[in-house]
Design an enzyme around this catalytic site. Structure first.
Site, PDB file in Angstrom:
ATOM      1  N   CYS A 197      78.155  67.710  45.326  1.00  0.00           N
ATOM      2  CA  CYS A 197      77.936  66.294  45.606  1.00  0.00           C
ATOM      3  C   CYS A 197      77.208  65.657  44.428  1.00  0.00           C
ATOM      4  O   CYS A 197      76.159  66.160  43.995  1.00  0.00           O
ATOM      5  CB  CYS A 197      77.117  66.120  46.878  1.00  0.00           C
ATOM      6  SG  CYS A 197      76.822  64.379  47.301  1.00  0.00           S
ATOM      7  N   THR A 226      75.273  63.252  44.169  1.00  0.00           N
ATOM      8  CA  THR A 226      73.910  62.785  44.408  1.00  0.00           C
ATOM      9  C   THR A 226      72.873  63.852  44.077  1.00  0.00           C
ATOM     10  O   THR A 226      71.696  63.541  43.888  1.00  0.00           O
ATOM     11  CB  THR A 226      73.712  62.342  45.875  1.00  0.00           C
ATOM     12  OG1 THR A 226      73.877  63.475  46.737  1.00  0.00           O
ATOM     13  CG2 THR A 226      74.711  61.263  46.254  1.00  0.00           C
ATOM     14  N   ARG A 262      64.775  59.665  56.255  1.00  0.00           N
ATOM     15  CA  ARG A 262      65.777  60.263  57.135  1.00  0.00           C
ATOM     16  C   ARG A 262      65.138  60.602  58.467  1.00  0.00           C
ATOM     17  O   ARG A 262      63.912  60.648  58.582  1.00  0.00           O
ATOM     18  CB  ARG A 262      66.364  61.547  56.527  1.00  0.00           C
ATOM     19  CG  ARG A 262      67.181  61.340  55.250  1.00  0.00           C
ATOM     20  CD  ARG A 262      67.735  62.650  54.759  1.00  0.00           C
ATOM     21  NE  ARG A 262      68.576  62.489  53.576  1.00  0.00           N
ATOM     22  CZ  ARG A 262      69.196  63.492  52.940  1.00  0.00           C
ATOM     23  NH1 ARG A 262      69.060  64.724  53.407  1.00  0.00           N
ATOM     24  NH2 ARG A 262      69.945  63.266  51.893  1.00  0.00           N
ATOM     25  N   ARG A 295      63.618  72.036  47.952  1.00  0.00           N
ATOM     26  CA  ARG A 295      64.781  72.889  47.722  1.00  0.00           C
ATOM     27  C   ARG A 295      65.526  72.435  46.476  1.00  0.00           C
ATOM     28  O   ARG A 295      65.427  71.296  46.051  1.00  0.00           O
ATOM     29  CB  ARG A 295      65.712  72.874  48.931  1.00  0.00           C
ATOM     30  CG  ARG A 295      66.354  71.525  49.256  1.00  0.00           C
ATOM     31  CD  ARG A 295      67.650  71.270  48.507  1.00  0.00           C
ATOM     32  NE  ARG A 295      68.381  70.124  49.027  1.00  0.00           N
ATOM     33  CZ  ARG A 295      69.125  69.321  48.278  1.00  0.00           C
ATOM     34  NH1 ARG A 295      69.206  69.487  46.976  1.00  0.00           N
ATOM     35  NH2 ARG A 295      69.787  68.310  48.830  1.00  0.00           N
ATOM     36  N   GLU A 326      76.752  74.069  51.406  1.00  0.00           N
ATOM     37  CA  GLU A 326      77.349  73.002  50.589  1.00  0.00           C
ATOM     38  C   GLU A 326      77.429  73.421  49.126  1.00  0.00           C
ATOM     39  O   GLU A 326      78.424  73.193  48.451  1.00  0.00           O
ATOM     40  CB  GLU A 326      76.551  71.711  50.732  1.00  0.00           C
ATOM     41  CG  GLU A 326      77.140  70.555  49.932  1.00  0.00           C
ATOM     42  CD  GLU A 326      76.418  69.248  50.172  1.00  0.00           C
ATOM     43  OE1 GLU A 326      76.292  68.471  49.216  1.00  0.00           O
ATOM     44  OE2 GLU A 326      75.976  69.005  51.317  1.00  0.00           O
ATOM     45  N   ARG A 359      71.306  77.363  48.090  1.00  0.00           N
ATOM     46  CA  ARG A 359      70.262  76.395  48.379  1.00  0.00           C
ATOM     47  C   ARG A 359      68.969  77.200  48.435  1.00  0.00           C
ATOM     48  O   ARG A 359      68.759  77.993  49.357  1.00  0.00           O
ATOM     49  CB  ARG A 359      70.521  75.669  49.702  1.00  0.00           C
ATOM     50  CG  ARG A 359      71.618  74.592  49.614  1.00  0.00           C
ATOM     51  CD  ARG A 359      71.117  73.367  48.857  1.00  0.00           C
ATOM     52  NE  ARG A 359      72.161  72.394  48.588  1.00  0.00           N
ATOM     53  CZ  ARG A 359      72.445  71.370  49.381  1.00  0.00           C
ATOM     54  NH1 ARG A 359      71.803  71.208  50.517  1.00  0.00           N
ATOM     55  NH2 ARG A 359      73.375  70.502  49.025  1.00  0.00           N
ATOM     56  N   GLU A 364      69.879  64.287  57.191  1.00  0.00           N
ATOM     57  CA  GLU A 364      70.857  63.225  56.976  1.00  0.00           C
ATOM     58  C   GLU A 364      71.664  62.956  58.246  1.00  0.00           C
ATOM     59  O   GLU A 364      72.031  63.866  58.978  1.00  0.00           O
ATOM     60  CB  GLU A 364      71.798  63.636  55.835  1.00  0.00           C
ATOM     61  CG  GLU A 364      72.606  62.475  55.268  1.00  0.00           C
ATOM     62  CD  GLU A 364      73.323  62.862  53.983  1.00  0.00           C
ATOM     63  OE1 GLU A 364      73.824  61.971  53.292  1.00  0.00           O
ATOM     64  OE2 GLU A 364      73.371  64.084  53.673  1.00  0.00           O
ATOM     65  N   ARG A 387      65.443  68.393  46.150  1.00  0.00           N
ATOM     66  CA  ARG A 387      65.013  67.505  47.229  1.00  0.00           C
ATOM     67  C   ARG A 387      63.648  67.984  47.701  1.00  0.00           C
ATOM     68  O   ARG A 387      63.527  69.055  48.299  1.00  0.00           O
ATOM     69  CB  ARG A 387      66.018  67.498  48.378  1.00  0.00           C
ATOM     70  CG  ARG A 387      65.677  66.484  49.460  1.00  0.00           C
ATOM     71  CD  ARG A 387      66.832  66.332  50.468  1.00  0.00           C
ATOM     72  NE  ARG A 387      66.507  65.292  51.439  1.00  0.00           N
ATOM     73  CZ  ARG A 387      65.844  65.507  52.583  1.00  0.00           C
ATOM     74  NH1 ARG A 387      65.464  66.736  52.903  1.00  0.00           N
ATOM     75  NH2 ARG A 387      65.581  64.511  53.395  1.00  0.00           N
TER      76      ARG A 387
END
Length: 305
Positions: free
Chosen positions: A220, A222, A258, A75, A174, A178, A263, A229
Site C-alpha cells: 500500500c 500509504t 481511528r 510497527r 498485508e 509486520r 482502520e 505506524r
C-alpha cells in the site's frame, strides 16, 4: 487492473490501490506518483531519509499513572527484496517467505526470543490463546480481499511473539512482515527501542525491499518510506465530544484518528487509536516524535476540558 481492483470493488476505500511488486512503482508511476504526492507531499525526485537512532528521540512516559494511555504500539512493514509483494506473490513464493522469515526469527535472543506459530494447522488451543492476547490476525477484510491478499489462506501465514508478549511479527498478512513492538502504558521510547533492536537484528539475515527514492517498499503506497505506524490507544472522552478541536490538534501534529479496532472501526467508551500519518519523506524518529508530541497535546487538552 489488479492494482486498482480494491478501489473499484470498494468505492469507500481511502486509497484503493496496491502494488504487486517493487517495479509497479516505476511501471505505473503516473498513478502511484500522483497518490504519493497527494498523501505524503513527496515528489518524484525526492529522496527518503532514514533514522533509527533511539537517542535522537525526545520522549518521556506521557502518562505514568495510566489515566489516559491504555497501550503503545509501534510497527513497521517489511517485504523481501527480489520477490513480488502480497498482491502478486504465488503460493510457492509465499511459503519461501515464511521459511526465510521463520528461520531469521530464531536468531532473536534475550527479550525478543519467542515462538513462531503457523496459521496453517494451528491447534484450537493455540488459536484461542492468540485470540485472547489480541495477537491473531484473521483473513483479510474486503479491501485486502479485492487486492488479492487473501489468496490460498492460510497457507504461508503465521505469527511470532516473544515470551513477554511485547514483541510480535505477522508473516504474510498485508506485507510479508509486520514487525510490532508494544506494551501497556505510555512509555513510547522503550517501545521504539525494542522495535529498533528487532529490525536491526532481522536485517542481518533478511534483505528487505528498499529504494533510495521511496525507502522501504510496501504493497500500500500509504506505508512507503519508514513503513512505520506509531500509535497509542488513549481514553479521551471529553475530546470525543469536541471533534472539531480534536481534529485540529491531530492535524497540527500530523496524526490520524481511528477507532479502537483500527482502520474502518469506531471508538468505544471514548478510546481512540491515534497514530502518525506521515511515513514517507520523514525519518522513523520524526514519525515517533510526531506521535509523542501530538499525544502530549491531546492529554493536556483533555485535562483542560
Amino acid at each position: 487492473m489488479q492494482a486498482i481492483n480494491s478501489g473499484i470493488a470498494n468505492p469507500d476505500s481511502s486509497i484503493g490501490v496496491y502494488a504487486g511488486d517493487k517495479e509497479s512503482y516505476e511501471v505505473f508511476s503516473p498513478l502511484f506518483d500522483a497518490i504519493i504526492k497527494d498523501y505524503h507531499g513527496f515528489k518524484h525526485d525526492d529522496i527518503h531519509q532514514s533514522n533509527l537512532d533511539v537517542s535522537a528521540l525526545n520522549a518521556t512516559d506521557l502518562d505514568p499513572d495510566r489515566k489516559f494511555i491504555v497501550s503503545t504500539r509501534i510497527r513497521v512493514g517489511r517485504n523481501l527484496d527480489a520477490l513480488p509483494l502480497g498482491p502478486g506473490i504465488s503460493e510457492v513464493q509465499r511459503l519461501d517467505v515464511e521459511k526465510q522469515v521463520s528461520s531469521a526469527l530464531t536468531q532473536l535472543d534475550d527479550d525478543l526470543k519467542g515462538t513462531y506459530y503457523p496459521l496453517n494447522g494451528m491447534t484450537e488451543e493455540v488459536q484461542e490463546q492468540l485470540i485472547k492476547d489480541h495477537f491473531l490476525f484473521k483473513e483479510g477484510d474486503r479491501f485486502l480481499e479485492a487486492a488479492g491478499l487473501n489468496r490460498e489462506w492460510p497457507s504461508g501465514r503465521g505469527i511470532f511473539h516473544n515470551e513477554e508478549k511485547t514483541f510480535l511479527v505477522w508473516v504474510n498478512e498485508e506485507d510479508q512482515l509486520r514487525v510490532i513492538s508494544m506494551q501497556p502504558g505510555g512509555n513510547i521510547k522503550t517501545v521504539f527501542e525494542r522495535l529498533v533492536k528487532a529490525i536491526t537484528t532481522l536485517e542481518k539475515s533478511l534483505h528487505f525491499s528498499h529504494t533510495e527514492h521511496l525507502g522501504y517498499i510496501t504493497s500500500c503506497p500509504t506505508n512507503l518510506g519508514t513503513a512505520m505506524r506509531a500509535s497509542v490507544h488513549i481514553k479521551l472522552p471529553k475530546l470525543a465530544k469536541e471533534m472539531d478541536l480534536f481534529n485540529t490538534i491531530t492535524q497540527q501534529y500530523h496524526l490520524q484518528i481511528r477507532g479502537i479496532h483500527g482502520e474502518h472501526s469506531e471508538s468505544e467508551d471514548g478510546i481512540f487509536d491515534i497514530s502518525n500519518k506521515r511515513r514517507l519523506g520523514v525519518t522513523e524518529v520524526e514519525c515517533v516524535q510526531d506521535m509523542h508530541n501530538g499525544v502530549a497535546a491531546l492529554i493536556a487538552t483533555e485535562k483542560k476540558l
